[in-house]
Each structure stands twice: as structure tokens, then as C-alpha cells.
Design an enzyme around this catalytic site. Structure first.
Site, mmCIF file in Angstrom:
data_model
loop_
_atom_site.group_PDB
_atom_site.id
_atom_site.type_symbol
_atom_site.label_atom_id
_atom_site.label_comp_id
_atom_site.label_asym_id
_atom_site.label_seq_id
_atom_site.Cartn_x
_atom_site.Cartn_y
_atom_site.Cartn_z
ATOM 1 N N HIS A 1 45.153 49.059 32.116
ATOM 2 C CA HIS A 1 46.419 48.900 33.586
ATOM 3 C C HIS A 1 46.905 47.538 32.277
ATOM 4 C CE1 HIS A 1 43.007 46.046 34.725
ATOM 5 N NE2 HIS A 1 44.362 45.336 35.137
ATOM 6 N N HIS B 1 29.088 34.269 58.610
ATOM 7 C CA HIS B 1 29.152 35.912 58.160
ATOM 8 C C HIS B 1 28.051 35.785 56.637
ATOM 9 C CE1 HIS B 1 33.125 34.743 56.327
ATOM 10 N NE2 HIS B 1 33.440 34.799 57.248
ATOM 11 N N GLU C 1 39.580 45.278 39.809
ATOM 12 C CA GLU C 1 40.734 44.372 40.437
ATOM 13 C C GLU C 1 41.260 44.584 41.287
ATOM 14 O OE1 GLU C 1 44.941 43.404 38.534
ATOM 15 O OE2 GLU C 1 43.679 43.430 36.928
ATOM 16 N N HIS D 1 31.623 27.447 59.559
ATOM 17 C CA HIS D 1 33.035 27.019 58.805
ATOM 18 C C HIS D 1 33.756 27.295 59.620
ATOM 19 C CE1 HIS D 1 32.785 30.998 57.082
ATOM 20 N NE2 HIS D 1 34.243 31.342 57.870
ATOM 21 N N GLU E 1 45.020 38.013 41.648
ATOM 22 C CA GLU E 1 44.151 40.149 41.057
ATOM 23 C C GLU E 1 42.588 38.947 40.780
ATOM 24 O OE1 GLU E 1 44.398 39.158 36.685
ATOM 25 O OE2 GLU E 1 46.961 39.726 36.825
ATOM 26 N N HIS F 1 39.454 45.363 32.363
ATOM 27 C CA HIS F 1 38.219 44.117 32.940
ATOM 28 C C HIS F 1 36.524 44.227 32.975
ATOM 29 C CE1 HIS F 1 41.646 41.081 34.439
ATOM 30 N NE2 HIS F 1 42.576 43.118 35.466
ATOM 31 N N HIS G 1 46.165 45.726 29.583
ATOM 32 C CA HIS G 1 44.029 45.404 29.124
ATOM 33 C C HIS G 1 43.116 46.331 30.368
ATOM 34 C CE1 HIS G 1 45.895 43.333 32.696
ATOM 35 N NE2 HIS G 1 45.312 43.061 33.464
#
Length: 332
Positions: free
Chosen positions: A280, A101, A241, A144, A294, A236, A234
Site C-alpha cells: 500500500h 479489562h 495496519e 487504571h 499506524e 508489513h 510498502h
């Protein structure tokens, strides 16, 4: 004449202090029990934050001779535009036949064992048997296949496009054609062989392009939070996430701009999402360990701790020369 619904013992009501008005109408008791922080909004919750949760149990199972599949895409969780997830079960001998794909595929083995096969552009093949806790990553366009071994298997697939759907794939017991040669790089990774990073009340195992070099578009962390502990506040800086809860019970609180916040309750099998750069934290609200994945559409796992940021800010304030203008402000 209307009667009160039979809700059983211990069911919460939308009551907090002087704010109270018990529900009189029909109730979906199972949903209320699974989401107590939606029924009684925590005081930290304020403003309009979109839905950030979708339970895989609410997804549609597609049943096939070799197993079953269900998914969470941006159709089920519209906020999650970067990643989509597929939960797949294969019986022994059941197969996701050779296919490919336009999206990269990352996977976590939840249970059992499977044989994965991949074919690169030069006609060389890669074959490996993977078990619980192992990962694989197939770059976009790489053919695959996946076959369940004795006892069968179940795994989570994550794709680097939120609208991706697996519904066109087929599961069967057909054989994989033999291929010659050997792929010079590994498509699988033994995550549980990695020593976890330990912090107060939690451990994490990170898999990204720094240690699983082929995984260039998806980075992941396997997080375990001890009972009564919290994955500290924290955020990102490199993407949203996408979460998958493997075990236990937890509470996710997400902080948006302008004082907005919202809290969600999670159990094993639920999918969560935290939009880009939103602060969060995750609390373990159960009796056992809380385990979750995560995921990020990125080549690296990166997070910024609020505690670390505040400590660094305080240190920089102490070390920085105080200007005349700053002195005037302090004296004022």
C-alpha cells in the site's frame, strides 16, 4: 415527474474518458464529496477488495456526565479483527473510573491534559500527567483510571482485540482511591521528545517495545507526509495496519493478490485498515500536512519498502555468480 437532485457546483460524476453515465437518481452529496475515488475508480483499482475505511463521525456517541465516547470495532469495520479503537472526551474533572479489562490498552493524547493512574499486582501505583502527543500503555488486567485536568482532554484508545467494546465503561467525577508505593516501570511515554526519522517527503516517530518497553502487544508509528508527497509503497510482515488520521487529507491505495487493488480517501477522524502483508501507499492530497497513526498488534514496528526490496534484488542479481542454467535462459 422526477427532477434532478440539487448537488451544487463542482460535484464529480462517474465519468472517465469515454466511460460515462451521469447519476440521475438520489445522491448523498456529502459522502460523494468525501470519497471521490469511490465515485470515479482510479485505473489502478481492480477486483474485489473489502471495505477498509470507517469514519469515526459515523460512529455512535455515547454521552455521559463526564464526557463522551465513540468506537470503531470489528462490528463497524469487519476486516479489522486484531485491533479496536475508542475515541474518548473527558471534561475537566470527568473520569474514566478505576477499571481493568482482559485486553491491553494503548493511547495517544489528541488534545488537552489528563492524569492517568495505574496499580500493579503488588499494590504499587503509577501516577502521571500526560499532554498532547503523549502515549500510555496498560497491560491486560492492570487496574487504571483517567481523569481530565483543567480544560479537559480528548484521546484515542487502541485495544489488542478487534471486538473489544468500551460501552460498559463509565465516566464520572469520582475520586481515585489513594495508593502507596511506586510502580518500577513507566506506563507513559513522551513520543514528541523523540527525534523523528526523516525520509523524502515524510517523517515518522516509532513507539514499540524497543523504546517503550512496556508496550509488548501494540506497536505504533506517528507519520507525517508533506503536501504533494507520498508514503512510498510498502508492506508489513508482522500484522495488519490499523490507521487513525489525525489531520489533513490523504489517499490510500491497497494492492491485494491477483492484480486486485482499491483506493480510499481519508480525512481527519477517519479509521483505515490494511490487511496483513498487502502492499500500500499513502498520498497527501491536501494543502497541509497529512498526519496519521499506524498501529499493529505486535511488539515491534516493521515495514518493507518496495523501492528498497527492488534495489536489494537488483544488487543481489549483480553480485550473485551466474549459473549455466541462468545463462541459457538469458540467451534464449
Amino acid at each position: 415527474m422526477a427532477t434532478m437532485p440539487d448537488v451544487g457546483e463542482g460535484l464529480s460524476e462517474p465519468v472517465r474518458g469515454d466511460d460515462d453515465a451521469p447519476i440521475l437518481g438520489p445522491r448523498n452529496v456529502a459522502v460523494e464529496r468525501a470519497n471521490p475515488d469511490l465515485l470515479v475508480l482510479p485505473r489502478a483499482g481492480a477486483g474485489a477488495v473489502p471495505n477498509l475505511k470507517f469514519p469515526l463521525a459515523a460512529g455512535r456517541h455515547r454521552l455521559l456526565p463526564g464526557g463522551w465516547v465513540r468506537e470503531v470495532t470489528s462490528r463497524e469495520l469487519p476486516i479489522a479483527t486484531e485491533l479496536a479503537g475508542v475515541n474518548m472526551r473527558l471534561k475537566a474533572g470527568g473520569m474514566c473510573e478505576m477499571h481493568w479489562h482482559g485486553e491491553a490498552e494503548w493511547s495517544y493524547m489528541i488534545s488537552g491534559r489528563a492524569r492517568i493512574t495505574a496499580l500493579d499486582a503488588d499494590g504499587a501505583s503509577f501516577v502521571d500527567d500526560v499532554g498532547e502527543g503523549d502515549l500510555w500503555y496498560f497491560p491486560a488486567g492492570i487496574p487504571h483510571s483517567i481523569r481530565g485536568l483543567e480544560g479537559g482532554c480528548e484521546f484515542l484508545l487502541v485495544f489488542d482485540e478487534g471486538s473489544f467494546s468500551e460501552n460498559e465503561a463509565s465516566l464520572s467525577a469520582h475520586a481515585v482511591p489513594s495508593m502507596a508505593g511506586a510502580v518500577p516501570q513507566r506506563f507513559s511515554y513522551r513520543r514528541l521528545d523523540q527525534q523523528p526519522i526523516r525520509a523524502a517527503g515524510a517523517t515518522v516517530r516509532i513507539a514499540d517495545s524497543s523504546n517503550f518497553k512496556l508496550s509488548t502487544t501494540i506497536a505504533a508509528a506517528l507519520v507525517e507526509v508533506e503536501p504533494g508527497a507520498m508514503r512510498e509503497t510498502h508492506w508489513h510482515p508482522n500484522g495488519g495496519e490499523w490507521q487513525y488520521y489525525l489531520g489533513g487529507q490523504g489517499r490510500l491505495t491497497v494492492f491485494a493478490a491477483a492484480g486486485k487493488a482499491r483506493t480510499f480517501d481519508f480525512s481527519a477522524g477517519d479509521v483505515g485498515y490494511v490487511p496483513f502483508a498487502m502492499g500500500h501507499h499513502i498520498e497527501n492530497t491536501g494543502a497541509g500536512s497529512l498526519r496519521l497513526l499506524e498501529m499493529f498488534r505486535s511488539d515491534r514496528f516493521v515495514d518493507v519498502s518496495l523501492n528498497q526490496w527492488m534495489a536489494n534484488r537488483a544488487r543481489l542479481s549483480r553480485d550473485r555468480p551466474v549459473t549455466a542454467r541462468w545463462r541459457r535462459r538469458r540467451q534464449a
